[in-house]
Write a protein that holds these residues in place. Structure first.
Motif, PDB file in Angstrom:
ATOM      1  N   VAL A   1      14.579  13.201  24.974  1.00 39.37           N
ATOM      2  CA  VAL A   1      13.142  13.342  24.733  1.00 39.37           C
ATOM      3  C   VAL A   1      12.486  14.100  25.881  1.00 39.37           C
ATOM      4  CG1 VAL A   1      12.973  11.274  23.309  1.00 39.37           C
ATOM      5  CG2 VAL A   1      12.700  11.080  25.787  1.00 39.37           C
ATOM      6  N   GLU A   2      11.356  14.748  25.576  1.00 46.41           N
ATOM      7  CA  GLU A   2      10.630  15.532  26.575  1.00 46.41           C
ATOM      8  C   GLU A   2       9.679  14.680  27.405  1.00 46.41           C
ATOM      9  OE1 GLU A   2       9.053  19.368  25.139  1.00 46.41           O
ATOM     10  OE2 GLU A   2      10.049  18.868  23.256  1.00 46.41           O
ATOM     11  N   ALA A   3       9.277  13.540  26.873  1.00 48.35           N
ATOM     12  CA  ALA A   3       8.358  12.648  27.588  1.00 48.35           C
ATOM     13  C   ALA A   3       8.461  11.260  26.973  1.00 48.35           C
ATOM     14  CB  ALA A   3       6.924  13.154  27.506  1.00 48.35           C
ATOM     15  N   VAL A   4       8.126  10.259  27.772  1.00 49.83           N
ATOM     16  CA  VAL A   4       8.091   8.875  27.309  1.00 49.83           C
ATOM     17  C   VAL A   4       6.718   8.316  27.649  1.00 49.83           C
ATOM     18  CG1 VAL A   4       8.988   6.533  27.657  1.00 49.83           C
ATOM     19  CG2 VAL A   4      10.570   8.471  27.546  1.00 49.83           C
ATOM     20  N   VAL A   5       6.099   7.645  26.690  1.00 49.61           N
ATOM     21  CA  VAL A   5       4.810   6.991  26.931  1.00 49.61           C
ATOM     22  C   VAL A   5       4.903   5.541  26.470  1.00 49.61           C
ATOM     23  CG1 VAL A   5       2.352   6.925  26.364  1.00 49.61           C
ATOM     24  CG2 VAL A   5       3.483   9.129  26.715  1.00 49.61           C
ATOM     25  N   TRP A   6       4.548   4.627  27.361  1.00 49.43           N
ATOM     26  CA  TRP A   6       4.486   3.209  27.000  1.00 49.43           C
ATOM     27  C   TRP A   6       3.209   2.994  26.200  1.00 49.43           C
ATOM     28  CZ3 TRP A   6       5.502  -1.253  25.378  1.00 49.43           C
ATOM     29  CH2 TRP A   6       4.769  -2.392  25.690  1.00 49.43           C
ATOM     30  N   GLY A   7       3.377   2.684  24.911  1.00 47.03           N
ATOM     31  CA  GLY A   7       2.250   2.542  24.005  1.00 47.03           C
ATOM     32  C   GLY A   7       1.765   1.124  23.870  1.00 47.03           C
ATOM     33  N   GLY A   8       1.566   0.446  24.968  1.00 53.56           N
ATOM     34  CA  GLY A   8       1.053  -0.920  24.956  1.00 53.56           C
ATOM     35  C   GLY A   8      -0.038  -1.072  26.008  1.00 53.56           C
ATOM     36  N   THR A   9      -0.865  -2.087  25.844  1.00 57.64           N
ATOM     37  CA  THR A   9      -2.012  -2.274  26.745  1.00 57.64           C
ATOM     38  C   THR A   9      -1.835  -3.454  27.696  1.00 57.64           C
ATOM     39  OG1 THR A   9      -3.108  -3.568  25.006  1.00 57.64           O
ATOM     40  CG2 THR A   9      -3.637  -1.223  25.123  1.00 57.64           C
ATOM     41  N   SER A  10      -0.594  -3.877  27.919  1.00 56.69           N
ATOM     42  CA  SER A  10      -0.356  -5.059  28.754  1.00 56.69           C
ATOM     43  C   SER A  10      -0.913  -4.918  30.159  1.00 56.69           C
ATOM     44  CB  SER A  10       1.140  -5.374  28.805  1.00 56.69           C
ATOM     45  OG  SER A  10       1.890  -4.249  29.210  1.00 56.69           O
ATOM     46  N   ALA A  11      -0.955  -3.704  30.691  1.00 63.91           N
ATOM     47  CA  ALA A  11      -1.489  -3.516  32.049  1.00 63.91           C
ATOM     48  C   ALA A  11      -2.963  -3.861  32.140  1.00 63.91           C
ATOM     49  CB  ALA A  11      -1.259  -2.084  32.524  1.00 63.91           C
ATOM     50  N   SER A  12      -3.653  -3.895  30.999  1.00 63.17           N
ATOM     51  CA  SER A  12      -5.076  -4.227  31.046  1.00 63.17           C
ATOM     52  C   SER A  12      -5.289  -5.668  31.488  1.00 63.17           C
ATOM     53  CB  SER A  12      -5.744  -3.976  29.688  1.00 63.17           C
ATOM     54  OG  SER A  12      -5.246  -4.839  28.684  1.00 63.17           O
TER      55      SER A  12
ATOM     56  N   LEU B   1      -2.304  -7.628  32.756  1.00 63.81           N
ATOM     57  CA  LEU B   1      -1.334  -7.884  33.826  1.00 63.81           C
ATOM     58  C   LEU B   1      -1.735  -7.195  35.133  1.00 63.81           C
ATOM     59  CD1 LEU B   1       2.047  -7.411  31.894  1.00 63.81           C
ATOM     60  CD2 LEU B   1       0.955  -9.574  32.557  1.00 63.81           C
ATOM     61  N   GLY B   2      -2.540  -6.158  35.028  1.00 65.02           N
ATOM     62  CA  GLY B   2      -2.945  -5.384  36.199  1.00 65.02           C
ATOM     63  C   GLY B   2      -2.370  -3.981  36.152  1.00 65.02           C
ATOM     64  N   LEU B   3      -3.133  -3.013  36.620  1.00 67.24           N
ATOM     65  CA  LEU B   3      -2.746  -1.608  36.506  1.00 67.24           C
ATOM     66  C   LEU B   3      -1.446  -1.299  37.243  1.00 67.24           C
ATOM     67  CD1 LEU B   3      -3.796   1.033  35.250  1.00 67.24           C
ATOM     68  CD2 LEU B   3      -4.910   1.523  37.437  1.00 67.24           C
ATOM     69  N   ASP B   4      -1.154  -2.036  38.313  1.00 66.48           N
ATOM     70  CA  ASP B   4       0.078  -1.794  39.067  1.00 66.48           C
ATOM     71  C   ASP B   4       1.313  -1.935  38.181  1.00 66.48           C
ATOM     72  OD1 ASP B   4      -1.268  -1.217  41.358  1.00 66.48           O
ATOM     73  OD2 ASP B   4      -0.895  -3.157  42.332  1.00 66.48           O
ATOM     74  N   HIS B   5       1.218  -2.750  37.128  1.00 63.28           N
ATOM     75  CA  HIS B   5       2.357  -2.926  36.224  1.00 63.28           C
ATOM     76  C   HIS B   5       2.776  -1.594  35.618  1.00 63.28           C
ATOM     77  CE1 HIS B   5       4.460  -4.015  32.474  1.00 63.28           C
ATOM     78  NE2 HIS B   5       4.862  -5.075  33.140  1.00 63.28           N
ATOM     79  N   ASP B   6       1.809  -0.821  35.120  1.00 63.11           N
ATOM     80  CA  ASP B   6       2.137   0.469  34.506  1.00 63.11           C
ATOM     81  C   ASP B   6       2.471   1.532  35.539  1.00 63.11           C
ATOM     82  OD1 ASP B   6       1.831  -0.589  32.011  1.00 63.11           O
ATOM     83  OD2 ASP B   6       0.289   0.816  31.344  1.00 63.11           O
ATOM     84  N   ILE B   7       1.798   1.492  36.670  1.00 64.11           N
ATOM     85  CA  ILE B   7       2.105   2.458  37.732  1.00 64.11           C
ATOM     86  C   ILE B   7       3.546   2.278  38.189  1.00 64.11           C
ATOM     87  CG2 ILE B   7       1.592   3.117  40.113  1.00 64.11           C
ATOM     88  CD1 ILE B   7      -1.350   2.397  39.510  1.00 64.11           C
ATOM     89  N   HIS B   8       3.973   1.038  38.369  1.00 68.81           N
ATOM     90  CA  HIS B   8       5.342   0.750  38.799  1.00 68.81           C
ATOM     91  C   HIS B   8       6.344   1.161  37.728  1.00 68.81           C
ATOM     92  CE1 HIS B   8       8.424  -1.023  41.199  1.00 68.81           C
ATOM     93  NE2 HIS B   8       8.664  -2.033  40.391  1.00 68.81           N
ATOM     94  N   PHE B   9       6.029   0.870  36.465  1.00 65.06           N
ATOM     95  CA  PHE B   9       6.913   1.263  35.367  1.00 65.06           C
ATOM     96  C   PHE B   9       7.090   2.775  35.325  1.00 65.06           C
ATOM     97  CE2 PHE B   9       6.859   2.974  30.981  1.00 65.06           C
ATOM     98  CZ  PHE B   9       8.163   2.675  30.621  1.00 65.06           C
TER      99      PHE B   9
ATOM    100  N   SER C   1       1.562   6.101  30.270  1.00 65.68           N
ATOM    101  CA  SER C   1       1.242   4.864  29.546  1.00 65.68           C
ATOM    102  C   SER C   1      -0.123   4.970  28.901  1.00 65.68           C
ATOM    103  CB  SER C   1       1.277   3.647  30.481  1.00 65.68           C
ATOM    104  OG  SER C   1       0.044   3.471  31.149  1.00 65.68           O
ATOM    105  N   CYS C   2      -0.309   4.150  27.907  1.00 68.59           N
ATOM    106  CA  CYS C   2      -1.568   4.077  27.184  1.00 68.59           C
ATOM    107  C   CYS C   2      -2.730   3.758  28.129  1.00 68.59           C
ATOM    108  CB  CYS C   2      -1.453   3.007  26.104  1.00 68.59           C
ATOM    109  SG  CYS C   2      -2.991   2.543  25.316  1.00 68.59           S
ATOM    110  N   VAL C   3      -2.586   2.725  28.948  1.00 73.72           N
ATOM    111  CA  VAL C   3      -3.685   2.299  29.817  1.00 73.72           C
ATOM    112  C   VAL C   3      -3.993   3.357  30.875  1.00 73.72           C
ATOM    113  CG1 VAL C   3      -4.430   0.557  31.485  1.00 73.72           C
ATOM    114  CG2 VAL C   3      -3.319  -0.149  29.366  1.00 73.72           C
TER     115      VAL C   3
END
Length: 207
Positions: free
Chosen positions: A52-63, A65-73, A87-89
């Motif tokens: 794949v050319e790109a991956v996007v996490w299509g969930g809002t859990s960081a909203s 859990l905290g933004l650091d969750h998606d930044i770390h992912f 990511s979505c968020v």
């Protein structure tokens, strides 16, 4: 309602989907464990087998859990695979910055405690919460069944507080069409989570 929206918007493109086993959204340890980084990374890395050319996490859990969750992912995924990741968020927040939005209306399908945690996280990022409207559910499958008139009512309720922008915070809520059609009615931009996920892909592919 992310997957149907992807198929509708990107006819002719090759889209690959990997899923997490998310049954509910609560603030307890068992629910949070559904979003463990290693579990999320494993699901995302499977997509790389398809080149794949790109991956996007299509969930809002960081909203909540905290933004650091998606930044770390995103950081871990790019380090381990070299594939551009978002990511979505993170895309929602990019759009808020582009709009110059400070006062937010947030529409969610979640329970009051989850909605309150989202509000606190956005306040910690420097936003003001003009209003938060939640439907009170905690089962992921139920979010997809929220009627259009209920979502529209929640949007109008949020708009009454005069926010700079309204976020429909959940990719399993069928809010994309309403976000597009009701923006003029309520007099402010509406950012839908599923539509923001698509926009994150477009950001990568336009580079």
């Amino acid at each position: 309602m992310l997957e149907p929206l992807i198929k509708q918007a990107w006819v002719g493109s090759t889209i690959h989907v990997s899923r997490l086993g998310v049954l509910d959204v609560k603030l307890n340890a068992a629910s949070r464990a559904q979003f463990e980084q290693e579990t999320q990374l494993t699901a995302a890395k499977l997509l790389c087998d398809a080149k794949v050319e790109a991956v996007v996490w299509g969930g809002t859990s960081a909203s909540w859990l905290g933004l650091d969750h998606d930044i770390h992912f995103v950081d871990l995924m790019q380090q381990k695979t070299g594939v551009p990741t978002g990511s979505c968020v993170l895309e929602i927040n990019r759009q808020l910055r582009a709009l110059g939005a400070k006062r937010l209306g947030i529409v969610t399908p979640y329970t009051l405690d989850v909605a309150a945690q989202i509000n606190r996280n956005y306040e910690a990022m420097g936003f003001q919460i003009a209003t938060s409207v939640n439907d009170g559910g905690d089962l992921s499958n139920d979010f997809a069944g929220i009627p259009q008139d209920t979502i529209a009512r929640m949007i109008r309720t949020a708009a009454a507080a005069g926010p700079d922008a309204i976020i429909i915070m959940c990719t399993n809520v069928a809010g994309a069409a309403l976000a597009q059609s009701m923006s003029n009615e309520v007099g402010c931009p509406i950012i839908d989570s599923a539509a923001a996920t698509l926009a994150a892909f477009e950001q990568f592919l336009s580079r």
